[in-house]
Write a protein that holds these residues in place. Structure first.
Motif, PDB file in Angstrom:
ATOM      1  N   PRO A 117       0.850  -1.195   0.000  1.00  0.00           N
ATOM      2  CA  PRO A 117       0.000   0.000   0.000  1.00  0.00           C
ATOM      3  C   PRO A 117       0.885   1.245   0.000  1.00  0.00           C
ATOM      4  CG  PRO A 117      -0.525  -1.471   1.831  1.00  0.00           C
ATOM      5  CD  PRO A 117       0.746  -1.967   1.230  1.00  0.00           C
ATOM      6  N   LEU A 121       4.128   3.770   2.707  1.00  0.00           N
ATOM      7  CA  LEU A 121       5.453   4.291   2.418  1.00  0.00           C
ATOM      8  C   LEU A 121       5.550   5.786   2.689  1.00  0.00           C
ATOM      9  CD1 LEU A 121       6.029   2.543  -1.027  1.00  0.00           C
ATOM     10  CD2 LEU A 121       7.018   1.899   1.164  1.00  0.00           C
ATOM     11  N   LEU A 123       4.599   7.846   5.014  1.00  0.00           N
ATOM     12  CA  LEU A 123       5.005   8.316   6.335  1.00  0.00           C
ATOM     13  C   LEU A 123       6.522   8.197   6.552  1.00  0.00           C
ATOM     14  CD1 LEU A 123       3.310   9.338   8.750  1.00  0.00           C
ATOM     15  CD2 LEU A 123       3.671   7.082   9.736  1.00  0.00           C
ATOM     16  N   PRO A 124       7.102   6.977   6.386  1.00  0.00           N
ATOM     17  CA  PRO A 124       8.558   6.892   6.532  1.00  0.00           C
ATOM     18  C   PRO A 124       9.291   7.741   5.492  1.00  0.00           C
ATOM     19  CG  PRO A 124       7.649   4.813   5.746  1.00  0.00           C
ATOM     20  CD  PRO A 124       6.504   5.657   6.187  1.00  0.00           C
ATOM     21  N   LEU A 125       8.735   7.869   4.292  1.00  0.00           N
ATOM     22  CA  LEU A 125       9.380   8.730   3.296  1.00  0.00           C
ATOM     23  C   LEU A 125       9.466  10.167   3.794  1.00  0.00           C
ATOM     24  CD1 LEU A 125       7.936   7.506  -0.130  1.00  0.00           C
ATOM     25  CD2 LEU A 125      10.346   7.596   0.523  1.00  0.00           C
ATOM     26  N   LEU A 128      12.276  10.367   6.322  1.00  0.00           N
ATOM     27  CA  LEU A 128      13.592  10.311   5.673  1.00  0.00           C
ATOM     28  C   LEU A 128      13.899  11.607   4.930  1.00  0.00           C
ATOM     29  CD1 LEU A 128      13.392   6.643   4.335  1.00  0.00           C
ATOM     30  CD2 LEU A 128      14.978   7.504   6.065  1.00  0.00           C
TER      31      LEU A 128
ATOM     32  N   PHE B  21      13.270   4.304  -2.322  1.00  0.00           N
ATOM     33  CA  PHE B  21      11.921   4.808  -2.038  1.00  0.00           C
ATOM     34  C   PHE B  21      10.890   3.724  -1.747  1.00  0.00           C
ATOM     35  CE2 PHE B  21      13.902   8.023  -4.890  1.00  0.00           C
ATOM     36  CZ  PHE B  21      14.203   8.918  -3.877  1.00  0.00           C
ATOM     37  N   PHE B  22      11.338   2.459  -1.726  1.00  0.00           N
ATOM     38  CA  PHE B  22      10.439   1.376  -1.320  1.00  0.00           C
ATOM     39  C   PHE B  22      11.038   0.606  -0.151  1.00  0.00           C
ATOM     40  CE2 PHE B  22       6.626  -0.327  -3.435  1.00  0.00           C
ATOM     41  CZ  PHE B  22       6.336   0.716  -4.279  1.00  0.00           C
ATOM     42  N   LEU B  23      12.214   0.009  -0.392  1.00  0.00           N
ATOM     43  CA  LEU B  23      12.796  -0.862   0.640  1.00  0.00           C
ATOM     44  C   LEU B  23      13.253  -0.059   1.859  1.00  0.00           C
ATOM     45  CD1 LEU B  23      14.824  -3.343  -1.595  1.00  0.00           C
ATOM     46  CD2 LEU B  23      12.506  -3.567  -0.683  1.00  0.00           C
ATOM     47  N   LEU B  24      13.965   1.043   1.601  1.00  0.00           N
ATOM     48  CA  LEU B  24      14.458   1.839   2.724  1.00  0.00           C
ATOM     49  C   LEU B  24      13.316   2.349   3.612  1.00  0.00           C
ATOM     50  CD1 LEU B  24      17.003   3.071   4.077  1.00  0.00           C
ATOM     51  CD2 LEU B  24      16.647   5.094   2.657  1.00  0.00           C
ATOM     52  N   PRO B  25      12.282   2.971   3.033  1.00  0.00           N
ATOM     53  CA  PRO B  25      11.186   3.417   3.911  1.00  0.00           C
ATOM     54  C   PRO B  25      10.496   2.282   4.649  1.00  0.00           C
ATOM     55  CG  PRO B  25      10.759   4.018   1.615  1.00  0.00           C
ATOM     56  CD  PRO B  25      12.139   3.473   1.660  1.00  0.00           C
ATOM     57  N   ILE B  26      10.368   1.120   4.000  1.00  0.00           N
ATOM     58  CA  ILE B  26       9.746  -0.006   4.716  1.00  0.00           C
ATOM     59  C   ILE B  26      10.620  -0.396   5.901  1.00  0.00           C
ATOM     60  CG2 ILE B  26       9.116  -2.448   4.557  1.00  0.00           C
ATOM     61  CD1 ILE B  26       8.311  -1.899   1.648  1.00  0.00           C
ATOM     62  N   TYR B  28      12.811   1.483   7.420  1.00  0.00           N
ATOM     63  CA  TYR B  28      12.814   2.569   8.388  1.00  0.00           C
ATOM     64  C   TYR B  28      11.529   2.568   9.216  1.00  0.00           C
ATOM     65  CZ  TYR B  28      13.553   7.193  10.319  1.00  0.00           C
ATOM     66  OH  TYR B  28      13.727   8.240  11.191  1.00  0.00           O
ATOM     67  N   SER B  29      10.427   2.256   8.538  1.00  0.00           N
ATOM     68  CA  SER B  29       9.138   2.199   9.213  1.00  0.00           C
ATOM     69  C   SER B  29       9.167   1.119  10.293  1.00  0.00           C
ATOM     70  CB  SER B  29       8.071   1.865   8.177  1.00  0.00           C
ATOM     71  OG  SER B  29       6.848   2.388   8.544  1.00  0.00           O
ATOM     72  N   ARG B  32      11.377   2.371  13.158  1.00  0.00           N
ATOM     73  CA  ARG B  32      10.712   3.360  13.998  1.00  0.00           C
ATOM     74  C   ARG B  32       9.587   2.751  14.825  1.00  0.00           C
ATOM     75  NH1 ARG B  32      12.093   8.975  13.693  1.00  0.00           N
ATOM     76  NH2 ARG B  32      10.503   9.236  15.269  1.00  0.00           N
ATOM     77  N   TYR B 259       5.570   9.257  16.041  1.00  0.00           N
ATOM     78  CA  TYR B 259       5.920   8.549  14.805  1.00  0.00           C
ATOM     79  C   TYR B 259       6.040   7.049  15.010  1.00  0.00           C
ATOM     80  CZ  TYR B 259       6.812  13.168  12.971  1.00  0.00           C
ATOM     81  OH  TYR B 259       6.659  14.472  12.569  1.00  0.00           O
ATOM     82  N   ALA B 262       2.585   5.663  14.862  1.00  0.00           N
ATOM     83  CA  ALA B 262       2.109   5.783  13.483  1.00  0.00           C
ATOM     84  C   ALA B 262       2.772   4.736  12.586  1.00  0.00           C
ATOM     85  CB  ALA B 262       2.393   7.185  12.943  1.00  0.00           C
ATOM     86  N   ALA B 263       4.088   4.538  12.782  1.00  0.00           N
ATOM     87  CA  ALA B 263       4.807   3.552  11.981  1.00  0.00           C
ATOM     88  C   ALA B 263       4.268   2.155  12.246  1.00  0.00           C
ATOM     89  CB  ALA B 263       6.300   3.619  12.280  1.00  0.00           C
ATOM     90  N   ALA B 266       1.105   1.770  10.397  1.00  0.00           N
ATOM     91  CA  ALA B 266       1.330   1.602   8.958  1.00  0.00           C
ATOM     92  C   ALA B 266       1.795   0.179   8.651  1.00  0.00           C
ATOM     93  CB  ALA B 266       2.353   2.619   8.463  1.00  0.00           C
ATOM     94  N   ALA B 270      -0.080  -2.589   6.329  1.00  0.00           N
ATOM     95  CA  ALA B 270       0.551  -3.255   5.192  1.00  0.00           C
ATOM     96  C   ALA B 270       0.458  -4.772   5.349  1.00  0.00           C
ATOM     97  CB  ALA B 270       2.005  -2.812   5.060  1.00  0.00           C
TER      98      ALA B 270
END
Lengths: 278, 289
Positions: A117, A121, A123-125, A128, B21-26, B28-29, B32, B259, B262-263, B266, B270
């Protein structure tokens, strides 16, 4: 074919058409009214139409910020869709036409990406990007949109079916480099898939609300969607914004609907590739 | 060697962007979601630092009635809206595919129109159509219908989503219908099947892959529900900041500045999307979308 069946089928199709068209009809009618008449007159008919005054207000309010929003939207969706299509085409082509270790892993990663979904992404984006000091910039909205797993998926399937190996071999024998073969021969053969991917991305970015909402605080960087929802949500403090929201919605919606009608065959074409062979 | 380099060249742009922009934020989420903010000093005024908190955030999320309520609400929404929309789209596609249909191009274009309208704008537009004093539907019926009240607002949102996406799903199904070999209909007709029987026994089983695809995308879309309730929130007191899980995560992060929580929300969302879409694929016995 029996006449009653024909009438029943057509009647059902007409009822469905009304369902999809009535909101648009209402929008056109409402956009011609003054704020007072919006509440005071029937929503179904014209009443003291003043479309041009309303539109003039939409475009001049707050130093013409609406025009900026249009420009931003075209920038995000146009540049984002163009670049992401090229990126997806290169990756999809490599996955379809070359044998290498890790090929299946990459493709499975892509498939997994289709199911993530996007809002998970955003929120963490944001976190960062704000650590890099890049939130609230054009890049914060543009860069994440360049990744299109679905585009890679479409391009791989299409390249698999439409780009013959012999042609690539012929190019190599002529001494052309791989990048040259890709840009001169392959991209042209993949054109239908590229159009579909481009349109998907364009609509996807133009539809995106969560990412710009999270990233942007400067209203000058807003896309149309965010701008109009700002007008809508502040209308109770500034009543004229109700009318501006309606006029702005009309201006943003009509060109897209017309484009949809003319471009729908590309959706059908591309989706057959995706769904039939999937 | 040269070829290896060019393969890498083709893959690199996507893989770099995908990682960033996909793996790193996942990742990081997830990171966090496992940290909590600890306040130090008397009365917690000494300052705040992030420390490892294990599954604390997940426990909070799962004990938070608002978040669970939102999750339950969109599950109910999905159980009703997704089948209704897919059935409607299938019906429209089959009607347009039948020999009895007239003006096919016009109807198909009309049904597809709303797909070009972003969810936010569709919600703003329907918001007016629901608004007391403005609503043309209430005017037509001569009674004020409470579209935005506690009991109805979820289904008012469902209507917006259906209006936006039914035509798109119809088009996917149409694409698959067009790919069916017409000689199949011929032989069915020779066996004495009428139009309804052909639609039910020949066409429907053959468009199964399209139905699976559209259902999976609809499930994922439903779980992400955000723009529609966010816009209608301005008009309806029945929608609070935790109306859907995404709204919860948004307000934890940007209103409460939590955060970590929230993380965690999220990530939970997912995971739910994965479980439900793979569960559905498993149920219908097909691999991959």
């Amino acid at each position: 074919m029996k006449t009653t069946t024909k009438i029943t089928v057509t009647a059902l199709l007409c009822v469905a058409a009304l369902y999809f068209l009535i909101p648009v009809y209402w929008l056109v009618i409402a956009a011609t009214k003054s704020t007072g008449d919006l509440y005071g007159s029937s929503g179904w008919w014209l009443f003291n139409p003043q479309l041009f005054e309303n539109l003039k207000q939409v475009f001049t309010y707050n130093d013409g910020i609406f025009l900026r929003w249009i420009g931003n939207t075209l920038l995000y969706a146009g540049v984002g869709a163009t670049l992401s299509t090229w990126v997806a085409a290169a990756c999809g082509y490599a996955l379809a036409k070359f044998r290498f270790r890790g090929r299946e892993t990459v493709f499975n990663l892509v498939l997994g990406g289709v199911l993530v979904p996007f809002t998970a992404l955003a929120l963490p984006l944001y976190l960062l990007f704000s650590q890099l000091g890049l939130s609230n910039t054009v890049f914060a909205v543009l860069l994440p949109c360049l990744v299109s797993p679905f585009g890679v998926y479409l391009c791989r399937i299409y390249a698999d079916a439409a780009v013959p190996d012999e042609l690539l071999e012929a190019g190599r024998l002529d001494g052309a480099g791989e990048a040259r073969i890709f840009h001169t021969v392959v991209l042209r053969m993949m054109a239908p898939a590229l159009v579909t991917t481009f349109l998907f991305e364009f609509v996807g970015i133009w539809n995106n609300y969560f990412l710009p909402l999270v990233m942007l605080s400067d209203t000058k960087l807003y896309p149309l969607t965010l701008g109009l929802s700002l007008w809508q949500s502040t209308a109770d403090r500034e009543p004229v914004l109700t009318q501006l929201t309606i006029g702005g919605a009309l201006v943003s919606v009509v060109p897209l609907m017309i484009a949809m009608v003319f471009l729908q065959r590309f959706w059908r074409g591309g989706l057959t590739e995706g769904s039939v062979k999937g | 060697m040269r070829q290896k380099l060019s393969i890498a060249g083709f893959l690199a742009p996507f893989l770099v962007l995908f990682s960033a922009f996909f793996l790193l934020p996942i990742g990081y989420s997830i990171y966090r979601s496992l940290t909590v903010v600890e306040r130090t000093g008397p009365l917690g005024l000494g300052g705040a630092e992030q420390v490892f908190g294990g599954l604390t955030n997940y426990l909070w999320a799962l004990q938070e009635p608002g978040f669970l309520g939102g999750l339950g609400r969109i599950l109910l929404f999905g159980v009703v809206q997704v089948p209704v929309m897919i059935a409607g789209a299938t019906l429209l596609a089959l009607l347009l595919d039948s020999a009895s249909a007239r003006w096919k191009g016009f109807f198909r274009a009309t049904y597809f129109l709303p797909y070009g309208i972003p969810g936010v704008l569709a919600s703003i537009l329907w918001g007016f159509l629901y608004m007391p004093g403005v609503s043309p539907f209430s005017e037509l019926l001569g009674v004020e219908i409470d579209f935005l009240g506690q009991d109805n607002v979820l289904w008012s949102i469902a209507n917006i989503v259906t209006w936006s996406f039914a035509g798109y799903n119809m088009l996917v199904i149409t694409a698959q219908l067009n790919a069916i070999d017409p000689s199949l209909y011929e032989s069915a007709r020779m066996d004495g099947a009428n139009a309804w029987q052909i639609a039910w026994h020949v066409k429907l089983p053959l468009i199964r892959p399209a139905l699976v695809l559209t259902t999976v995308f609809s499930i994922i879309g439903t779980l992400q529900l955000f723009a529609e309730p966010m816009v209608l929130k301005e008009l309806s007191t029945a929608i609070d900041v935790r109306y859907t899980p995404n709204l919860s995560a948004y307000s934890e992060a940007f209103v409460n500045n939590d955060y970590g929580l929230a993380a965690a929300q999220a990530v939970l969302l997912a995971l739910t999307a994965f479980v439900l879409s793979f569960g559905f694929l498993k149920l219908v016995g097909r691999r991959g979308p």
